[in-house]
Design an enzyme around this catalytic site. Structure first.
Site, PDB file in Angstrom:
ATOM      1  N   TYR A  98       0.835  -1.187   0.000  1.00 47.24           N
ATOM      2  CA  TYR A  98       0.000   0.000   0.000  1.00 47.24           C
ATOM      3  C   TYR A  98       0.881   1.252   0.000  1.00 47.24           C
ATOM      4  O   TYR A  98       1.802   1.373   0.818  1.00 47.24           O
ATOM      5  CB  TYR A  98      -0.911  -0.045   1.227  1.00 47.24           C
ATOM      6  N   ASP A 170      -0.175  -7.251   7.302  1.00 43.91           N
ATOM      7  CA  ASP A 170      -1.344  -6.457   6.910  1.00 43.91           C
ATOM      8  C   ASP A 170      -2.325  -7.422   6.242  1.00 43.91           C
ATOM      9  O   ASP A 170      -2.059  -7.946   5.161  1.00 43.91           O
ATOM     10  CB  ASP A 170      -0.897  -5.339   5.941  1.00 43.91           C
ATOM     11  N   LYS A 195     -11.775  -1.069   4.437  1.00 43.34           N
ATOM     12  CA  LYS A 195     -11.951  -1.905   3.256  1.00 43.34           C
ATOM     13  C   LYS A 195     -12.969  -3.010   3.534  1.00 43.34           C
ATOM     14  O   LYS A 195     -14.124  -2.713   3.790  1.00 43.34           O
ATOM     15  CB  LYS A 195     -10.582  -2.432   2.817  1.00 43.34           C
TER      16      LYS A 195
HETATM   17  C1  PLP Z   1      -6.128   1.214   2.472  1.00 42.05           C
HETATM   18  C2  PLP Z   1      -5.022   0.393   3.004  1.00 42.05           C
HETATM   19  C3  PLP Z   1      -4.267   0.814   4.100  1.00 42.05           C
HETATM   20  C4  PLP Z   1      -4.505   2.157   4.765  1.00 42.05           C
HETATM   21  O1  PLP Z   1      -5.744   2.193   5.390  1.00 42.05           O
HETATM   22  P1  PLP Z   1      -6.625   3.552   5.567  1.00 42.05           P
HETATM   23  O2  PLP Z   1      -7.826   3.053   6.266  1.00 42.05           O
HETATM   24  O3  PLP Z   1      -6.875   4.094   4.210  1.00 42.05           O
HETATM   25  O4  PLP Z   1      -5.796   4.478   6.388  1.00 42.05           O
HETATM   26  C5  PLP Z   1      -3.288  -0.036   4.577  1.00 42.05           C
HETATM   27  N1  PLP Z   1      -3.044  -1.228   3.994  1.00 42.05           N
HETATM   28  C6  PLP Z   1      -3.736  -1.656   2.923  1.00 42.05           C
HETATM   29  C7  PLP Z   1      -3.424  -2.975   2.326  1.00 42.05           C
HETATM   30  C8  PLP Z   1      -4.741  -0.863   2.396  1.00 42.05           C
HETATM   31  O5  PLP Z   1      -5.417  -1.285   1.323  1.00 42.05           O
END
Ligand code: PLP
Length: 378
Positions: A98, A170, A195
């Protein structure tokens, strides 16, 4: 309880005096003390709040952790987790991830004296070769964003444990419905709850989850100190989203498999990146550590003109940043998520001006394919 049931009933025991079925939105910054030196379970909402506590218990249960913390965004969660370390900490991180995480590591954490090596964390020997005495952690996204590289979480955990490192994963793309990194040996799981967990493109959120009590306490200390906590209304929305997580993920994954196949059959598409292809380099690892492939697909069109044409002509797919919601989205990493990555590096990695990323939603599959079909016509 099985996963689908946990999504609804993981924290049933905390019923209030009214017996509310859904979690009430406890919109109070502070809580009245019962007596001098006697407080109820709650004192101030930066530290903890009943609505948030409920959501955190649900997420901890889904990831199989001892504690979860709900942050105001995914980046707030990741930024806070990174504060577990002190310079001259050395961290081995995925080279495909990301864009916001890359920006944090390279531009903020590095300025604080942290050192990073960015590699394909799917290459275990390479990761091993980079460990040195300052190394404190391995940080990975699997599948990665936007190239869908897969890393073997159990194998990374083994070398992390042998070398006294923390493994941070993540888990935004697959969610605990498909992949549970803590059970595979990770120490901390982070999420953009914005997400799939929230799932409706209507609020931001982030999580950090751990299976280790001591780490949980250190994280809580940082959490209450930095104060990037999730507000009660947002906690409610994310918790409501989680109730349908398994249903959404199943539909999204089924739709994504069809779309990936369709894209691969188009002569104007140079390459499709999708973890569910049987010939994907990480397919066997995916089969071993995850129960689904999720809804993320990237592809390289034959030209920039075609990529722009698609973005302009889609009607069901929405040309928008973000991912993981019920609506199908298509994005242009070059201009959005990866705008901060130097052009030369971007191109070398295949994230060219003809590269698009899709987050598949829950629409009817035929409508999605028909939409792409008409968008491909120049
Ligand atoms: C969107 C995203 C983030 C960051 O999250 P936010 O809620 O936008 O701050 C981190 N890791 C991944 C894989 C993402 O898709």
């Amino acid at each position: 309880m099985k996963f689908e049931t946990l999504c609804l009933h993981a924290d049933n025991n905390k019923k209030d005096e009214w017996g509310t079925l859904t979690t009430p939105i406890c919109q109070s910054a502070t809580f009245v003390h019962k007596g001098v030196g006697v407080s109820s379970e709650y004192s101030y909402s930066r530290l903890s709040n009943p609505t948030r506590a409920h959501l955190e218990n649900v997420v901890a249960a889904l990831e199989g952790g001892v504690a979860a913390l709900a942050f105001s965004s995914g980046m707030a969660a990741i930024s806070t987790v990174m504060k577990l370390f002190k310079a001259p900490a050395h961290i081995i991180a995925s080279d495909d991830m990301y864009g916001g995480s890359l920006r944090l590591f390279r531009n903020v954490n590095a300025a604080d004296g942290y050192a990073f090596d960015f590699v394909d964390t799917g290459d275990i020997e390479k990761v091993k070769s980079l460990i040195r005495k300052e190394t404190v952690a391995i940080y990975c996204e699997t599948p990665s964003n936007p190239l869908m590289q897969v890393s073997d979480i159990a194998a990374l955990s083994k070398i992390a444990k042998e070398n006294g490192l923390l493994l941070i994963v993540d888990n935004t793309f697959l969610t605990p419905y498909y992949q549970r990194p803590l059970a595979l040996g990770a120490d901390i799981v982070v999420h953009s709850g914005t997400k799939y967990l929230g799932g409706h493109n209507d609020t931001l959120a982030g999580f950090a989850v751990t299976g280790n009590k001591e780490l949980a306490e250190r994280l809580l200390y940082l959490y209450k100190t930095f104060g990037a906590c999730l507000a009660p209304m947002d906690c409610f929305l994310i918790e409501r989203g989680i109730k349908t997580l398994p249903l959404r993920m199943d539909r999204i994954s089924a739709n994504a498999a069809e779309i990936a196949k369709w894209l691969r059959g188009r002569k104007e598409v140079k390459k499709v990146y999708y973890a569910g292809f049987a010939d994907h380099a990480g397919y066997e690892v995916s089969k071993k550590q995850a129960t689904g492939f999720g809804g993320m697909i990237s592809f390289e069109a034959e030209s920039r003109a075609l990529a722009e044409n698609i973005l302009k002509k889609v009607k069901v797919f929405q040309y928008a940043e973000s991912l993981g919601g019920v609506e199908s989205l298509i994005t242009y990493p070059m201009l959005q998520t990866h705008a901060d990555v130097p052009e030369k590096e971007r191109n070398a990695r295949g994230i060219t001006d003809a590269f698009l990323r899709i987050s598949v939603g829950i629409e009817n599959i035929q409508d999605l394919i028909d939409d792409l079909k008409q968008a491909f016509e120049l």
